[in-house]
Design an enzyme around this catalytic site. Structure first.
Site, PDB file in Angstrom:
ATOM      1  N   SER A 217       3.936   0.847  23.130  1.00 20.06           N
ATOM      2  CA  SER A 217       4.889   1.670  23.861  1.00 20.06           C
ATOM      3  C   SER A 217       6.294   1.325  23.396  1.00 20.06           C
ATOM      4  CB  SER A 217       4.781   1.413  25.366  1.00 20.06           C
ATOM      5  OG  SER A 217       5.876   1.983  26.075  1.00 20.06           O
TER       6      SER A 217
ATOM      7  N   TYR B  98       4.641  -4.696  32.290  1.00 23.84           N
ATOM      8  CA  TYR B  98       4.311  -3.673  31.295  1.00 23.84           C
ATOM      9  C   TYR B  98       5.048  -3.929  29.984  1.00 23.84           C
ATOM     10  CZ  TYR B  98       3.502   0.965  29.294  1.00 23.84           C
ATOM     11  OH  TYR B  98       3.133   2.002  28.468  1.00 23.84           O
TER      12      TYR B  98
END
Length: 246
Positions: free
Chosen positions: A139, A152
């Site tokens: 990501s 995350y």
């Protein structure tokens, strides 16, 4: 990609589905892996409609035995394995002081540990045959420090560095390991943002392109990294985020 065999985790929807269909459209047979077999069967029908073979297998990336069993099953049923796409992951929001250790462990176990175990399971086959591709879906949050996403961001940053380490270790075996770092993509994981007009507007204002990606835009990057056109490319990160992480 004609004749190549690829496995895609988290293939039942979103980016995983888009990558699986792009690989099939390029000529690959695909092993579709996730926890929901019913959803996988729908994607399998789409792959077969493109004229390619599709097999489905249940996998829980937090369970090493499940991962090893699913990868070996796909390898057996497809008659080999050339490409492993590690796409399964979860998103978690919450400031660091409010993040419980249970939530931290859930995110790291799924995103980082899960990716490592999948790489390891596929890597045994790929290094033994002296050729193959591993594609880790990370990501752009692995490249940025984003408040409220400590677990995350940490998991995705670690995946990028794991990609580089494996690229070095497996290069001599003819295996290339690369990563894709998408920004905001119109999938179920971004539904909370897209369904909140005020939040969506704030997010889009931070993206120079002023839009989210369509999941289908990720597929061609996976095809490149899965094909012979990227044989001299390893340890790289392809960022597709509309310019947000620049």
């Amino acid at each position: 990609m004609a004749g190549r065999k690829a496995a895609v985790t988290g293939a039942s929807r979103g980016i995983g589905r888009a990558i699986a269909l792009a690989l099939a459209a390029a000529g690959a047979d695909v092993g579709l892996v996730a926890r929901s077999l019913s959803d996988l069967e729908k994607v399998a029908d789409e792959v077969r409609a493109l004229g390619r073979t599709a097999v489905v297998a249940h996998m829980d990336v937090t369970d090493a035995d499940s991962v090893n069993g699913a990868v070996d099953d796909v390898h057996r049923r497809l008659g080999g394995l050339d490409v492993m796409v590690n796409n399964s992951g979860v998103v978690s929001a919450g400031h660091a002081l409010d993040t419980t250790l249970a939530e931290w462990d859930r995110v790291l176990d799924t995103n980082l540990r899960g990716t490592f175990v999948c790489c390891q399971a596929a890597g045994r086959h790929l290094t033994a045959q002296g050729a193959g591709k591993v594609i880790n879906v990370a990501s752009h949050f692995g490249l940025m420090a984003v408040p409220g996403f400590s677990a995350y961001c940490a998991s995705k940053a670690a995946i990028l560095h794991l990609t580089r380490v494996l690229a070095i270790e497996w290069a001599r075996h003819g295996v290339q390991v690369n990563a894709i770092a998408p920004g905001y993509v119109e999938t179920d994981l971004s539904a909370d943002v897209r369904e909140n007009p005020e939040l969506k507007d704030r997010v889009l204002q931070r993206i120079p392109a002023r839009r989210m990606a369509d999941a289908a835009e990720i597929g061609p990057l996976a095809v490149l990294l899965a094909s012979s056109q990227s044989d001299y490319m390893t340890g790289s990160v392809l960022v597709i985020d509309g310019g947000q992480s620049i």
